[in-house]
Design a protein around this motif. Structure first.
Motif, PDB file in Angstrom:
ATOM      1  N   CYS A 175      48.362  85.957  59.538  1.00 11.09           N
ATOM      2  CA  CYS A 175      46.866  85.285  60.637  1.00 11.09           C
ATOM      3  C   CYS A 175      47.783  85.471  62.051  1.00 11.09           C
ATOM      4  CB  CYS A 175      46.947  84.045  59.995  1.00 11.09           C
ATOM      5  SG  CYS A 175      45.757  84.183  58.554  1.00 11.09           S
ATOM      6  N   VAL A 176      49.158  85.748  62.189  1.00 12.17           N
ATOM      7  CA  VAL A 176      49.678  86.067  63.410  1.00 12.17           C
ATOM      8  C   VAL A 176      49.084  84.522  64.279  1.00 12.17           C
ATOM      9  CG1 VAL A 176      49.262  88.584  63.594  1.00 12.17           C
ATOM     10  CG2 VAL A 176      47.059  86.997  64.585  1.00 12.17           C
ATOM     11  N   THR A 177      49.207  83.274  63.699  1.00 15.41           N
ATOM     12  CA  THR A 177      48.448  82.381  64.248  1.00 15.41           C
ATOM     13  C   THR A 177      50.415  81.922  65.330  1.00 15.41           C
ATOM     14  OG1 THR A 177      47.659  81.487  62.597  1.00 15.41           O
ATOM     15  CG2 THR A 177      48.908  80.036  63.419  1.00 15.41           C
ATOM     16  N   SER A 405      47.994  78.671  80.930  1.00 17.38           N
ATOM     17  CA  SER A 405      46.716  79.329  80.862  1.00 17.38           C
ATOM     18  C   SER A 405      46.688  80.831  79.969  1.00 17.38           C
ATOM     19  CB  SER A 405      46.080  79.433  81.865  1.00 17.38           C
ATOM     20  OG  SER A 405      44.656  80.069  81.878  1.00 17.38           O
ATOM     21  N   VAL A 406      47.502  81.731  80.141  1.00 20.89           N
ATOM     22  CA  VAL A 406      47.611  82.869  78.755  1.00 20.89           C
ATOM     23  C   VAL A 406      47.936  82.103  77.740  1.00 20.89           C
ATOM     24  CG1 VAL A 406      48.665  85.212  78.617  1.00 20.89           C
ATOM     25  CG2 VAL A 406      48.016  84.479  80.879  1.00 20.89           C
ATOM     26  N   THR A 407      49.052  81.709  77.268  1.00 22.45           N
ATOM     27  CA  THR A 407      49.388  81.563  76.091  1.00 22.45           C
ATOM     28  C   THR A 407      48.233  80.891  74.753  1.00 22.45           C
ATOM     29  OG1 THR A 407      51.533  80.272  74.510  1.00 22.45           O
ATOM     30  CG2 THR A 407      50.588  79.132  76.279  1.00 22.45           C
ATOM     31  N   PRO A 408      47.701  79.375  75.495  1.00 22.69           N
ATOM     32  CA  PRO A 408      46.648  79.766  74.629  1.00 22.69           C
ATOM     33  C   PRO A 408      45.595  80.023  74.387  1.00 22.69           C
ATOM     34  CG  PRO A 408      46.063  77.121  76.360  1.00 22.69           C
ATOM     35  CD  PRO A 408      46.998  79.192  77.017  1.00 22.69           C
ATOM     36  N   ARG A 409      45.654  80.712  74.904  1.00 22.98           N
ATOM     37  CA  ARG A 409      44.503  82.150  74.145  1.00 22.98           C
ATOM     38  C   ARG A 409      44.575  83.182  73.547  1.00 22.98           C
ATOM     39  NH1 ARG A 409      42.124  84.643  77.531  1.00 22.98           N
ATOM     40  NH2 ARG A 409      40.062  85.243  76.347  1.00 22.98           N
ATOM     41  N   THR A 410      45.446  81.827  71.863  1.00 20.47           N
ATOM     42  CA  THR A 410      46.164  82.562  70.698  1.00 20.47           C
ATOM     43  C   THR A 410      47.174  83.611  70.677  1.00 20.47           C
ATOM     44  OG1 THR A 410      44.787  85.202  70.202  1.00 20.47           O
ATOM     45  CG2 THR A 410      43.146  83.079  70.587  1.00 20.47           C
ATOM     46  N   ALA A 411      47.812  83.434  71.598  1.00 16.94           N
ATOM     47  CA  ALA A 411      49.392  83.505  71.723  1.00 16.94           C
ATOM     48  C   ALA A 411      50.553  82.298  71.132  1.00 16.94           C
ATOM     49  CB  ALA A 411      49.962  84.059  73.128  1.00 16.94           C
ATOM     50  N   GLY A 412      50.175  81.127  71.193  1.00 13.21           N
ATOM     51  CA  GLY A 412      51.175  80.754  70.813  1.00 13.21           C
ATOM     52  C   GLY A 412      52.504  80.167  71.470  1.00 13.21           C
ATOM     53  N   PHE A 413      52.948  80.929  72.669  1.00 10.39           N
ATOM     54  CA  PHE A 413      54.528  80.513  72.883  1.00 10.39           C
ATOM     55  C   PHE A 413      54.138  79.242  73.879  1.00 10.39           C
ATOM     56  CE2 PHE A 413      54.269  85.126  72.415  1.00 10.39           C
ATOM     57  CZ  PHE A 413      55.597  85.516  71.566  1.00 10.39           C
ATOM     58  N   ASN A 414      55.495  78.543  73.907  1.00 12.64           N
ATOM     59  CA  ASN A 414      56.001  77.316  74.958  1.00 12.64           C
ATOM     60  C   ASN A 414      56.949  77.962  75.953  1.00 12.64           C
ATOM     61  OD1 ASN A 414      57.527  77.540  72.889  1.00 12.64           O
ATOM     62  ND2 ASN A 414      57.708  75.049  73.479  1.00 12.64           N
ATOM     63  N   ALA A 440      37.557  92.332  68.070  1.00  7.17           N
ATOM     64  CA  ALA A 440      38.632  93.871  67.942  1.00  7.17           C
ATOM     65  C   ALA A 440      40.334  93.581  68.651  1.00  7.17           C
ATOM     66  CB  ALA A 440      38.001  94.878  68.112  1.00  7.17           C
ATOM     67  N   SER A 441      41.235  92.354  68.543  1.00 11.55           N
ATOM     68  CA  SER A 441      41.772  92.136  68.812  1.00 11.55           C
ATOM     69  C   SER A 441      42.439  91.655  68.362  1.00 11.55           C
ATOM     70  CB  SER A 441      41.724  91.364  70.485  1.00 11.55           C
ATOM     71  OG  SER A 441      41.703  90.004  69.676  1.00 11.55           O
ATOM     72  N   THR A 442      44.066  91.348  68.523  1.00 14.13           N
ATOM     73  CA  THR A 442      45.690  90.615  67.613  1.00 14.13           C
ATOM     74  C   THR A 442      45.063  89.593  67.981  1.00 14.13           C
ATOM     75  OG1 THR A 442      47.035  90.847  69.534  1.00 14.13           O
ATOM     76  CG2 THR A 442      46.671  92.437  67.817  1.00 14.13           C
ATOM     77  N   GLY A 443      43.841  88.879  68.885  1.00 13.21           N
ATOM     78  CA  GLY A 443      43.882  87.531  68.680  1.00 13.21           C
ATOM     79  C   GLY A 443      42.895  86.777  68.040  1.00 13.21           C
ATOM     80  N   GLY A 444      42.964  84.921  67.907  1.00 12.70           N
ATOM     81  CA  GLY A 444      41.546  84.654  67.101  1.00 12.70           C
ATOM     82  C   GLY A 444      40.538  84.258  68.421  1.00 12.70           C
ATOM     83  N   THR A 524      44.503  80.506  65.349  1.00 16.16           N
ATOM     84  CA  THR A 524      45.004  81.493  65.036  1.00 16.16           C
ATOM     85  C   THR A 524      46.554  80.929  66.575  1.00 16.16           C
ATOM     86  OG1 THR A 524      44.623  83.513  65.583  1.00 16.16           O
ATOM     87  CG2 THR A 524      44.019  82.746  63.663  1.00 16.16           C
ATOM     88  N   VAL A 525      46.212  80.135  67.285  1.00 15.07           N
ATOM     89  CA  VAL A 525      47.466  80.043  68.309  1.00 15.07           C
ATOM     90  C   VAL A 525      48.563  79.573  68.433  1.00 15.07           C
ATOM     91  CG1 VAL A 525      47.557  78.590  70.852  1.00 15.07           C
ATOM     92  CG2 VAL A 525      45.255  79.533  69.602  1.00 15.07           C
TER      93      VAL A 525
END
Length: 580
Positions: A175-177, A405-414, A440-444, A524-525
């Motif tokens: 689920c690319v979380t 600001s970028v990573t909460p957009r479902t990326a999840g890196f800290n 239609a992206s890889t994010g949630g 799926t962040v």
């Protein structure tokens, strides 16, 4: 026909043998110099597969079956030819040493062979059961369960892992979380990390897209049923070019991941703590583009060795943004640039008064920029005297808030410890996580277009308008209804999850911590306030379900299960309901 039926049965027998060899080889092979009979078995199996596919190539009548057999012949033939060349190169050594040298080649070839057979099995499911939603959901369930069983293999972990933790990790990867109940760096070996990486890739692009890619590669076309399944996943409106679109998606994804891995590799050359820089680069490139958030550092990107490597962080951000925008948006921009260049150099070409940039692209781009710049500005103000104090340069502070600001957009890196952030910053992060990436992206998340349509609808109602008008276009009522349905479903699912975790976890667990975890799981962040590793087993299964629902989309599943053909030739009397 009897010959082909017999060959198919033999084919399935060989598939089982190959699967057993792969599982045994990677799951229970602890010694680097494994016994020679095992390697000889791999050689004999490869020879049998080559001979069998050669026989199948001459017996089968249909062109598509011949093409599949030919590809298998090329794979097996390349394996045996490479093994022969390596034998000649190491001819001066004893045969035990030679066999150990060709063993990785045989293993890689058999995995590729089995992967192709697995995709053919998925294509067969299209014909057996026709429901795009069920096939879509079923592919994720099969991937998650398969990944869980692979992760409990002895060679995947140094000290073993429970099935619950394996299922949680596999679901989080598919689920690319990025939420992790165990340490990806310490609790998984290179084999386990590779399994996680494959699950991320298949979950990010979707196994249906890969299946369509190979279907187009083998046949140049496919069935109407397969087209409907793939169209729903890659958000393609028509059926005519759906498989070419799937081909472009796979090529686009792999190209960006290769480029990203290249730049990541050169950004960490001076980092001595990373032993296997190649695997590190590939892992983080795929994880970033797929918006997965998995890292093979125990502390994530907050690790001291790369915490202040701002060049590396910008590469990750660019991959995350491209993956979060989705292929439709990128392809639309490529089409616009192509049209602009052609008109620039071709004076005879007459500009068509048809906008190349679609309304969907404009909404996604504007919303993304507003959220990125607005989020960075808010974090700069709220964290200036807090987490930003660790960064001495202005560029470092700017990079940190941009990443935040970028990573909460479902990326999840800290790159910061989220448990030390101020409460206003955490509330903003929850809001950004809830919105998520683009369709239609890889994010949630609920998606940028959903949030934009809901906001525009509120403004339209406040102005007394009955429809949304934007950029000279009118949005359909179906889009507006769908947007509000997604909003309501997301809040209902997250609310139920929060209540469940408050029941299963200790009474002194902070509400903000639980809410943060549930929003992160649904969208799926993968961000957490260091709460995921402490979850009880019932709470883990709640988060597993939330991650799964957030990835597949509850509305899509409900539509697939409940939608019926709508042929209503009647209309009831209209009556207004009082709403204040």
């Amino acid at each position: 026909m009897k010959r082909e039926s017999l060959l198919n049965n033999v084919y399935r027998f060989f598939d089982i043998i190959v699967l057993l060899f792969i599982v045994f080889d990677f799951g229970y092979d602890f010694a680097d110099n494994f016994n020679t009979p095992h390697v000889l078995g791999l050689l004999i199996l490869s020879g049998f597969l080559l001979a069998f596919n050669a026989a199948k190539f001459f017996v089968y009548k249909y062109k598509k079956s011949k093409k599949v057999a030919l590809v298998n012949i090329v794979i097996m033939g390349s394996l045996l030819l490479t093994s022969l060349i390596m034998t000649i190169v190491y001819i001066d050594y004893n045969y035990h040493y030679i066999l150990q040298k060709i063993k990785p080649v045989l293993e890689g070839g058999l995995i590729a062979y089995f992967f192709l057979r697995l995709l053919i099995l998925v294509r067969h499911i299209y014909d057996v059961y026709f429901n795009p939603a069920i096939v879509f959901v079923g592919s994720f369930i099969i991937l998650a369960l398969s990944g869980a069983f692979l992760l409990i293999m002895p060679s995947a972990t140094p000290h073993g892992i429970t099935f619950t933790n394996a299922l949680f990790t596999a679901t989080s990867a598919v689920c690319v979380t990025g939420l992790a109940v165990v340490d990806t760096s310490l609790d998984f070996t290179l084999v386990g990390q590779t399994i996680i990486l494959v699950l991320i890739q298949l979950g990010g692009i979707g196994i249906l897209t890969f299946t369509s890619f190979f279907a187009f590669f083998f046949r140049g076309s496919s069935s109407f049923k397969e087209g409907l399944n793939t169209r729903d996943f890659i958000a393609q409106e028509g059926l005519q070019d759906v498989f070419k679109a799937a081909l472009h998606v796979v090529i686009f994804t792999l190209s960006l991941e290769i480029i990203g891995a290249f730049f990541i590799y050169y950004s960490i050359l001076d980092v001595s703590t990373i032993s296997n820089k190649f695997f590190f680069s590939v892992f983080h490139s795929i994880s970033a583009f797929c918006n997965a958030g998995f890292s093979i550092f125990s502390a994530g990107l907050f690790d001291q060795s790369i915490r202040f490597n701002y060049g590396f962080q910008w590469i990750i951000m660019i991959l995350v943004v491209f993956g979060g925008l989705g292929h439709n948006i990128v392809f639309n921009f490529v089409q616009y640039i192509k049209t602009y260049v052609l008109e620039l150099f071709s004076k005879k070409r007459i500009h068509k008064r048809i906008p190349v940039i679609t309304l969907n692209t404009k909404i996604v781009i504007y919303t993304t920029f507003i959220l990125l710049f607005g989020g960075a500005g808010f974090l700069f103000i709220s964290e200036y005297n807090n987490t930003l104090l660790d960064h001495t340069s202005t560029f470092g502070k700017f990079t940190n808030v941009a990443f935040g600001s970028v990573t909460p957009r479902t990326a999840g890196f800290n790159v910061v410890d989220y448990s030390s952030m101020a409460v206003p910053s955490l509330l903003l992060v929850i809001f950004l996580m809830w919105i998520g990436a683009s369709p239609a992206s890889t994010g949630g998340g609920i998606k940028t277009s959903t949030f934009a349509i809901a906001t525009l609808n509120i403004i339209a109602i406040a102005r007394g308008k009955s429809r949304i008008e934007l950029f000279g276009r009118r949005l359909s009522a179906e889009s507006t209804l769908r947007a509000f349905a997604i909003l309501c479903i997301s809040l209902i699912v997250i609310g139920i999850a929060i209540m469940a975790l408050l029941i299963f976890e200790p009474k002194d667990t902070p509400l903000l911590t639980v809410a943060f975890e549930c929003f992160s799981a649904y969208s799926t962040v993968g961000l957490s306030l260091n709460f995921t590793p402490t979850l009880s087993d019932p709470s883990k299964y709640v988060i597993i379900i939330v991650m799964f629902v957030g990835r597949i989309g509850m509305l899509n599943l409900m539509i697939g299960l409940l939608r019926q053909l709508n042929h209503q030739f009647y209309e009831y009397p209209k009556e207004n309901i009082l709403i204040n």
